[in-house]
Enzyme design. Structure first.
Site, short mmCIF file in Angstrom:
data_model
loop_
_atom_site.label_atom_id
_atom_site.label_comp_id
_atom_site.label_asym_id
_atom_site.label_seq_id
_atom_site.Cartn_x
_atom_site.Cartn_y
_atom_site.Cartn_z
N HIS A 233 0.85 -1.20 0.00
CA HIS A 233 0.00 0.00 0.00
C HIS A 233 0.89 1.25 0.00
O HIS A 233 1.92 1.27 0.67
CB HIS A 233 -0.87 -0.03 1.27
CG HIS A 233 -1.89 1.04 1.34
ND1 HIS A 233 -1.60 2.33 1.69
CD2 HIS A 233 -3.22 1.01 1.08
CE1 HIS A 233 -2.72 3.05 1.66
NE2 HIS A 233 -3.72 2.28 1.29
N CYS A 271 -3.79 2.51 -4.42
CA CYS A 271 -4.71 3.35 -3.63
C CYS A 271 -4.74 4.72 -4.28
O CYS A 271 -3.80 5.51 -4.12
CB CYS A 271 -4.27 3.43 -2.17
SG CYS A 271 -5.33 4.53 -1.22
N HIS A 298 -7.69 0.16 -3.86
CA HIS A 298 -8.45 1.02 -2.95
C HIS A 298 -8.93 2.18 -3.80
O HIS A 298 -8.12 3.02 -4.21
CB HIS A 298 -7.54 1.61 -1.87
CG HIS A 298 -7.21 0.68 -0.74
ND1 HIS A 298 -6.48 1.09 0.35
CD2 HIS A 298 -7.55 -0.60 -0.53
CE1 HIS A 298 -6.36 0.06 1.19
NE2 HIS A 298 -6.99 -0.96 0.67
N ASP A 356 -12.72 1.82 0.01
CA ASP A 356 -11.85 2.48 0.99
C ASP A 356 -12.70 3.42 1.84
O ASP A 356 -13.81 3.08 2.20
CB ASP A 356 -10.68 3.20 0.30
CG ASP A 356 -9.46 3.30 1.23
OD1 ASP A 356 -9.52 2.76 2.33
OD2 ASP A 356 -8.46 3.93 0.85
N HIS A 357 -12.21 4.59 2.14
CA HIS A 357 -12.95 5.42 3.09
C HIS A 357 -14.24 5.97 2.49
O HIS A 357 -14.46 5.87 1.29
CB HIS A 357 -12.10 6.61 3.52
CG HIS A 357 -10.74 6.21 3.98
ND1 HIS A 357 -9.70 7.08 4.05
CD2 HIS A 357 -10.26 5.01 4.37
CE1 HIS A 357 -8.62 6.44 4.48
NE2 HIS A 357 -8.93 5.18 4.67
N TYR A 373 -14.43 5.05 8.09
CA TYR A 373 -15.16 3.83 7.74
C TYR A 373 -16.65 3.87 8.09
O TYR A 373 -17.20 2.89 8.59
CB TYR A 373 -14.47 2.61 8.38
CG TYR A 373 -13.16 2.34 7.69
CD1 TYR A 373 -13.10 1.51 6.57
CD2 TYR A 373 -11.99 2.98 8.09
CE1 TYR A 373 -11.91 1.30 5.89
CE2 TYR A 373 -10.79 2.78 7.42
CZ TYR A 373 -10.76 1.94 6.32
OH TYR A 373 -9.59 1.74 5.64
C1 DNO Z 1 -6.67 3.35 5.66
C2 DNO Z 1 -5.95 2.38 4.96
C3 DNO Z 1 -4.63 2.03 5.60
C4 DNO Z 1 -4.13 0.81 4.93
C5 DNO Z 1 -2.88 0.24 5.41
C6 DNO Z 1 -2.42 -0.87 4.49
O1 DNO Z 1 -7.81 3.26 5.76
O2 DNO Z 1 -5.89 2.60 3.61
O3 DNO Z 1 -4.79 1.76 6.97
O4 DNO Z 1 -5.07 -0.17 5.17
O5 DNO Z 1 -1.94 1.19 5.46
O6 DNO Z 1 -1.38 -1.53 5.06
#
Ligand code: DNO
Length: 396
Positions: A233, A271, A298, A356-357, A373
C-alpha cells in the site's frame, strides 16, 4: 472486479450479515488483535474464515499483515518477526487466503489532521492540513529538528494556527495524528512518539528502501512457492512527515521496489486516494505500468487544496467521483487489465477492490464507526463505483 468491504472483525459495528445489502461479495479483514511482529495463530485464521463463509462471503484480502517497526529498521528482533511473518503467510495460504496487503510507512500509518471537516452538503470528510500538522510537530510534539522540515512561510502559518487553538482543539489534534485512525498506535503518548522517531536516526529514504527490499527478499520466495500475492500500500499522505522517510509515494518509488524483486508475488495495492494527492499522479498510467502486479485496489478520491508548501498540499477526502482522480478512466484501465489477464488464462484475473474510506453522511454521525469507515458514506462510494464498473463492463 471483486467488490469488497473492509470489515474490522467481530467488534465492527457493521455485521457480516449486512454486507450483501451494501453490495459487497468479498471481505477485506485482518486479525487486528495481534500486534505487528506476532504470528497469527492458525486456529484464529480458521475461525475468522469460517465466520466470513457462514455469512455467504469470501475472505478475499488480508489487510494488513503488518510489517513491524523492527523489520523496517532492522532492529534486534527482526529475524524473529520475519519468521512470524512467514509463518502467518503459510497459515493463510493453507486456508486459501492469497492476497496480502501491507505497508512500509515508518511509525505512523495513514495520517490526517481533522476527522470531521464539515462539507457544504452537510456531511463531513477527513482532511489533512499541512499547517495544522506543522503546528502539531513544532509546538506540541516539539520535535527537535522540526524547523528544518518547514519553510519560513509554513512555520509562520503554524505559529498563527497554534496561537488560536484552545486546549481541547490541541488534544483533538494530538489524538487525530497519533492514535485516532485505524492502523494507528493506540495509547501512545507524545513521549512514545519521540522515542519511536529516534529509532529512525540515521535511516534516510535510501536505507529504508533497502530495508523494504531486504524484507521482500526474505518473504517473497515463500509467497511465490505458495501462490500468494503480496501488495504494498502506498504512503498516505505520499510525502515525508515528522522528518521520517517515506519510500512508496510515487510511481517511481514503486518501480524501484517492484523491479528489485521482480515476480508476480511482489505486487501493488493501487490506492488512488493516497497516490492521487501528488499532482503528477496519473492513475491510468500507473495501471499500465504495473498492470499484471496490481493485486488490490483502494478506490477513493481526494481533492488537493493549496498549501504554503507546493510539494505537500492540503487535501480532503472528496466523494468518490468528485476528487482529482478520474475514477471512470481508472476503473476502465483496471478492467482492461482484467480482460488482458483473462485472455492470458490467469486464474487471478479479477482484481479485488474496496471503496476504501467514505465521508460521514446522513445518519453516519449518530452511529459509531472507525474514522474513515462510516457505513452510509462508504455505501454511497461503493454504489457509485459499481455503477462505473457495470457501465465499463458493457462498453468493453
Ligand atoms: C486506511 C488504509 C490504511 C491501509 C494500510 C495498508 O484506511 O488505507 O490503513 O489499510 O496502510 O497496510
Amino acid at each position: 472486479m471483486i467488490e469488497c468491504w473492509r470489515w474490522f472483525g467481530p467488534e465492527d459495528p457493521t455485521k457480516l450479515s449486512d454486507l450483501p445489502q451494501v453490495g459487497a461479495a468479498g471481505v477485506v479483514t485482518a486479525l487486528h488483535d495481534y500486534t505487528p511482529g506476532a504470528q497469527w495463530p492458525e486456529q484464529d485464521i480458521v475461525a475468522r474464515k469460517a465466520m466470513i463463509e457462514a455469512a455467504g462471503l469470501k475472505w478475499e484480502v488480508v489487510e494488513s499483515l503488518p510489517v513491524s517497526e523492527e523489520i523496517k529498521i532492522q532492529g534486534p528482533d527482526m529475524m524473529a518477526h520475519l519468521r512470524s511473518y512467514i509463518a502467518s503467510m503459510e497459515a493463510l495460504a493453507r486456508h486459501g487466503v492469497h492476497t496480502i496487503c501491507y505497508n512500509f510507512m515508518p511509525i505512523l500509518d495513514w495520517t490526517r489532521t481533522n476527522m470531521r471537516a464539515q462539507q457544504p452538503h452537510g456531511g463531513s470528510a477527513m482532511q489533512f492540513d499541512l499547517v495544522d500538522f506543522a503546528a502539531f510537530d513544532l509546538h506540541i510534539l516539539k520535535r527537535s529538528t522540526a524547523v528544518r522540515d518547514y519553510s519560513d512561510t509554513v512555520q509562520a502559518a503554524a505559529d498563527a494556527a497554534i496561537s488560536v487553538m484552545d486546549e481541547a482543539q490541541k488534544s483533538l489534534l494530538v489524538h487525530t495524528v497519533v492514535s485516532g485512525l485505524p492502523g494507528a498506535n493506540d495509547g501512545w503518548t507524545l513521549d512514545d512518539v519521540r522515542l519511536r522517531i529516534a529509532t529512525y536516526d540515521g535511516i534516510g529514504a535510501e536505507l529504508l528502501r533497502d530495508n523494504l527490499i531486504d524484507f521482500l527478499s526474505e518473504v517473497i520466495p515463500t509467497a511465490e512457492k505458495l501462490g500468494l500475492r503480496l501488495c504494498c500500500h502506498p504512503d498516505d499522505p505520499p510525502f515525508s512527515l515528522l522528518g521520517l522517510p517515506r519510500v512508496m509515494s510515487s510511481q517511481q518509488d514503486y518501480k524501484q521496489v517492484i523491479n528489485a524483486v521482480d515476480t508476480i508475488a511482489n505486487g501493488v495495492t493501487l490506492c488512488t486516494g493516497s497516490l492521487g494527492v501528488n499532482a503528477d499522479f496519473d492513475a491510468a498510467e500507473f495501471v499500465h505500468c504495473f498492470g499484471p502486479k496490481i493485486h488490490f485496489a483502494h478506490l477513493r478520491n481526494t481533492k488537493r487544496l493549496l498549501s504554503p508548501d507546493p510539494s505537500r498540499p492540503h487535501f480532503f477526502e472528496s466523494a468518490h467521483l468528485e476528487g482529482d482522480t478520474d475514477m471512470v478512466v481508472t476503473i476502465a484501465a483496471l478492467m482492461m487489465e482484467e480482460k488482458r489477464r483473462r485472455l492470458e488464462g490467469r486464474s487471478d484475473h479479477a482484481i479485488p477492490m474496496r471503496p476504501d474510506h467514505g465521508q460521514e453522511l446522513l445518519g453516519d454521525q449518530a452511529n459509531i464507526s472507525l474514522p474513515g469507515y462510516p457505513l452510509i458514506g462508504r455505501m454511497r462510494g461503493l454504489a457509485e463505483l459499481r455503477g462505473i464498473m457495470a457501465a465499463v463492463g458493457v462498453l468493453t
